[in-house]
Design a protein around this motif. Structure first.
Motif, PDB file in Angstrom:
ATOM      1  N   VAL A  56       1.223  14.172   8.748  1.00 52.03           N
ATOM      2  CA  VAL A  56       1.686  13.559   7.496  1.00 52.03           C
ATOM      3  C   VAL A  56       0.505  13.084   6.661  1.00 52.03           C
ATOM      4  O   VAL A  56       0.522  13.183   5.435  1.00 52.03           O
ATOM      5  N   LEU A  57      -0.535  12.570   7.306  1.00 46.44           N
ATOM      6  CA  LEU A  57      -1.736  12.165   6.568  1.00 46.44           C
ATOM      7  C   LEU A  57      -2.327  13.356   5.824  1.00 46.44           C
ATOM      8  O   LEU A  57      -2.719  13.241   4.653  1.00 46.44           O
ATOM      9  N   ASN A 100       0.859  -1.187   0.000  1.00 50.36           N
ATOM     10  CA  ASN A 100       0.000   0.000   0.000  1.00 50.36           C
ATOM     11  C   ASN A 100       0.893   1.234   0.000  1.00 50.36           C
ATOM     12  O   ASN A 100       1.615   1.497   0.970  1.00 50.36           O
ATOM     13  N   GLY A 101       0.855   1.992  -1.086  1.00 48.36           N
ATOM     14  CA  GLY A 101       1.734   3.139  -1.234  1.00 48.36           C
ATOM     15  C   GLY A 101       1.417   4.282  -0.286  1.00 48.36           C
ATOM     16  O   GLY A 101       2.310   4.994   0.170  1.00 48.36           O
ATOM     17  N   THR A 102       0.127   4.473   0.020  1.00 45.36           N
ATOM     18  CA  THR A 102      -0.263   5.575   0.905  1.00 45.36           C
ATOM     19  C   THR A 102       0.357   5.422   2.285  1.00 45.36           C
ATOM     20  O   THR A 102       0.951   6.356   2.830  1.00 45.36           O
ATOM     21  N   THR A 103       0.231   4.243   2.882  1.00 41.12           N
ATOM     22  CA  THR A 103       0.773   4.037   4.222  1.00 41.12           C
ATOM     23  C   THR A 103       2.300   4.064   4.211  1.00 41.12           C
ATOM     24  O   THR A 103       2.920   4.521   5.173  1.00 41.12           O
ATOM     25  N   LEU A 116       4.429   6.556   6.652  1.00 41.79           N
ATOM     26  CA  LEU A 116       5.433   6.066   7.602  1.00 41.79           C
ATOM     27  C   LEU A 116       6.829   6.533   7.224  1.00 41.79           C
ATOM     28  O   LEU A 116       7.651   6.847   8.098  1.00 41.79           O
ATOM     29  N   ASP A 117       7.113   6.597   5.930  1.00 43.65           N
ATOM     30  CA  ASP A 117       8.424   7.056   5.480  1.00 43.65           C
ATOM     31  C   ASP A 117       8.616   8.535   5.822  1.00 43.65           C
ATOM     32  O   ASP A 117       9.698   8.949   6.270  1.00 43.65           O
ATOM     33  N   ALA A 118       7.571   9.333   5.624  1.00 42.70           N
ATOM     34  CA  ALA A 118       7.660  10.755   5.962  1.00 42.70           C
ATOM     35  C   ALA A 118       7.804  10.957   7.467  1.00 42.70           C
ATOM     36  O   ALA A 118       8.563  11.831   7.914  1.00 42.70           O
ATOM     37  N   MET A 119       7.099  10.167   8.264  1.00 40.15           N
ATOM     38  CA  MET A 119       7.250  10.243   9.717  1.00 40.15           C
ATOM     39  C   MET A 119       8.679   9.887  10.117  1.00 40.15           C
ATOM     40  O   MET A 119       9.257  10.486  11.031  1.00 40.15           O
TER      41      MET A 119
END
Length: 445
Positions: free
Chosen positions: A179-180, A159-162, A166-169
Motif C-alpha cells: 500500500v505504501l 496525517n493524510g498519508t498514513t 491504513l484505510d487501504a489496508m
C-alpha cells in the motif's frame, strides 16, 4: 474599497505557495473588500527562480533574495518549510514588527516558543492555521472559540498519508509495503516517507495542538511517537474481526500523575478504534480532529488535510484575519503559556491494549497467559484464538500460523500504561509464548 495597501512577501513557491500566489492575484478585489486594504504581492522568495511551477505566475515576482523581500513587507507568508532559513526569515520579519503567516509545523513544534516570544516583544502577529490538518479550521477554534472553555482532550487523524495507507489496508487486506508503494505512485506519500509513516509529522502537529489546548509549551521532543510500519495485514484483519479499525492518532490530554497533580500527555501511535467512533469513518487521505471540552462537550472537525488548494485556503484565512488587524491597528495576539503544566510520561496514562501472541498449541497455555494479566491487575475484556497451518485456505503465507502453534489476541480493559507494559514484558518471557506479534493501544471503548 480602500486606498490603503499592505505589502505581502511570499516565501516559497511550491505546491502551496503557488496556490497562495494565484489567490492573491486572481481574487485581489474580493480580498481587498474582506481585508480592508489592498494586498500587494511584492515578490515570491524561492531558491531557484527558473524552476517549473504548478501555476502560471508572473516571472518578475520571483526572487532569490528572501532577506530583501522580508525587509520591505508588512505581512510575510512563510511556506518554505524546514527549520532554516525559515526560522531566520520569520524572526527577521517579527523583529521589525511585520506580521507572519506560516504553515511550518516542524519549526513551530521545535522553536515555537522563541517565535512567539519575539512576536510578543514587537507586537507582531504570528498565525499558523495551515500548520495542522490543512484546510480544516482547528487552530482558530481552539485558540479563540474555545478560549473560554476547558479543553480536556484532543485526538485526531492529522496525517493524510498514513490514513490513506491504513484505510487501504483495511479495505483491501494488502500488506503495508504494498500500500505504501501505491501511495507513492499516487503522490500521497513522498519518495522518502519517513516523516509520515514513522509518525513524526503527526507528532509535530500534536505538539502544536497540545500547546494551544492546554496553554502549556509542548515541544516535539515531549511527544511520544510510534509510526505504522509494524502494522500488519494480520493486525488489520484481527481488528476487523473484533469490530475495530486501526488509525494513526495524535492524542493530547490532561491526566493526573501518581500524586494527583495535573499534567499533559501527548502521544502519537497506531490505535484501535470501534467502527462506530466518528474518527473510524475518516477514509482516504482526509483528516479529522476530535476535541473534548468541559462545557462544549465533544466536537469534531473534518476535511482535506493536505494539498495545494486546501492548504492555501487555510493560509488565506490567516492572511485576511491578520490584514484586518493591521488595518485596525490592533496589537497582535500572543501565545504566552499561562499554565506551564508538566509533561507527563506514559506511566501516567490509562489506556487499553490489544495484544497479539503466537503461542504453543497445547493445553494450559491460555491459563498461564491469563495469570500474567491477573498478576499485574490487568483485566481481559475479550480474547480470540486462531489455529491454522501455513497455506490454510483463506490465509496468506505472510499471515499463516505454523503448525503446532496458535494465535491469541487479547483486548484489555483500561489500565495504567505501566501495568500494561509490565504485563507484555512478562508474557514475552513465558516459555509457551513464541512471540508477541503486536501491541496496539485501544481508544473509544
Amino acid at each position: 474599497m480602500t486606498d490603503r495597501t499592505l505589502k505581502v512577501a511570499l516565501l516559497g513557491g511550491g505546491t502551496v505557495g503557488a496556490q497562495v500566489a494565484r489567490i492573491l492575484l486572481d481574487d485581489a478585489e474580493a480580498l481587498t473588500a474582506r481585508a480592508g486594504a489592498r494586498l500587494e504581492l511584492t515578490g515570491i522568495g524561492v531558491r531557484n527562480v527558473d524552476a517549473p511551477r504548478d501555476v502560471d505566475l508572473p516571472r518578475e515576482l520571483f526572487t532569490a533574495d528572501a532577506e530583501a523581500l522580508v525587509e520591505g513587507a508588512d505581512l510575510v507568508i512563510e511556506l518554505m518549510g524546514g527549520i532554516e532559513p525559515a526560522r531566520t526569515r520569520i524572526l527577521q520579519a517579527l523583529g521589525r514588527g511585520a506580521s507572519v503567516v506560516t504553515g511550518n509545523k516542524a519549526l513551530l513544534a521545535q522553536d515555537g516558543a522563541a517565535l512567539f516570544d519575539e512576536a510578543e516583544r514587537t507586537g507582531a502577529e504570528l498565525n499558523f492555521e495551515a500548520a495542522v490538518a490543512g484546510a480544516i479550521p482547528i487552530i482558530r477554534p481552539i485558540r479563540e472559540s474555545l478560549s473560554g472553555d476547558r479543553i480536556t482532550r484532543v485526538l485526531g487523524i492529522v496525517n493524510g498519508t498514513t490514513n490513506f495507507i491504513l484505510d487501504a489496508m483495511d479495505t483491501t487486506g494488502a500488506q503495508f509495503a504494498d500500500v505504501l508503494a501505491e501511495a507513492q505512485r499516487l503522490g500521497y506519500a513522498e519518495a522518502d516517507p519517513t516523516a509520515d509513516v514513522e509518525g513524526l509529522d503527526a507528532a509535530a502537529k500534536a505538539a502544536i495542538l497540545a500547546s494551544l489546548a492546554f496553554h502549556t509549551r509542548v515541544a516535539l521532543d515531549d511527544v511520544r511517537c510510534e509510526g505504522i510500519t509494524k502494522v500488519t495485514a494480520g493486525d488489520i484483519a484481527a481488528a476487523q474481526d473484533a469490530g475495530f479499525t486501526i488509525k494513526l492518532l495524535a492524542i493530547a490530554e490532561l491526566v493526573r500523575d501518581a500524586d494527583g497533580s495535573e499534567g499533559v500527555s501527548v502521544r502519537v501511535h497506531p490505535t484501535l478504534l470501534p467502527r462506530k467512533h466518528p474518527l473510524a469513518a475518516v477514509h482516504g487521505a482526509f483528516n479529522a480532529v476530535f476535541v473534548e471540552a468541559e462545557n462544549a462537550g465533544s466536537l469534531m472537525f473534518y476535511g482535506a488535510g493536505a494539498g495545494g488548494a486546501p492548504t492555501a485556503s487555510a493560509i488565506m484565512g490567516d492572511v485576511v484575519s491578520t490584514a484586518r488587524r493591521l488595518v485596525q491597528g490592533v496589537p497582535g495576539r500572543t501565545n504566552t503559556s499561562t499554565r506551564d503544566l508538566p509533561i507527563l510520561g506514559p506511566e501516567s496514562v490509562t489506556t487499553s491494549y490489544s495484544i497479539g501472541l503466537e503461542v504453543a498449541d497445547q493445553p494450559g497455555v491460555l491459563s498461564r497467559v491469563a495469570s500474567v494479566f491477573a498478576g499485574h491487575g490487568v483485566s481481559i475484556e475479550t480474547m480470540r484464538q486462531r489455529i491454522d497451518g501455513a497455506g490454510a485456505q483463506g490465509v496468506s503465507d505472510a499471515d499463516a500460523i505454523p503448525d503446532g502453534r496458535a494465535e491469541l489476541r487479547f483486548v484489555t480493559h483500561a489500565a495504567s500504561e505501566a501495568a500494561l507494559a509490565a504485563t507484555v514484558a512478562d508474557i514475552r518471557n513465558l516459555d509457551v509464548v513464541e512471540s508477541v506479534t503486536s501491541v496496539l493501544r485501544v481508544e473509544g471503548v
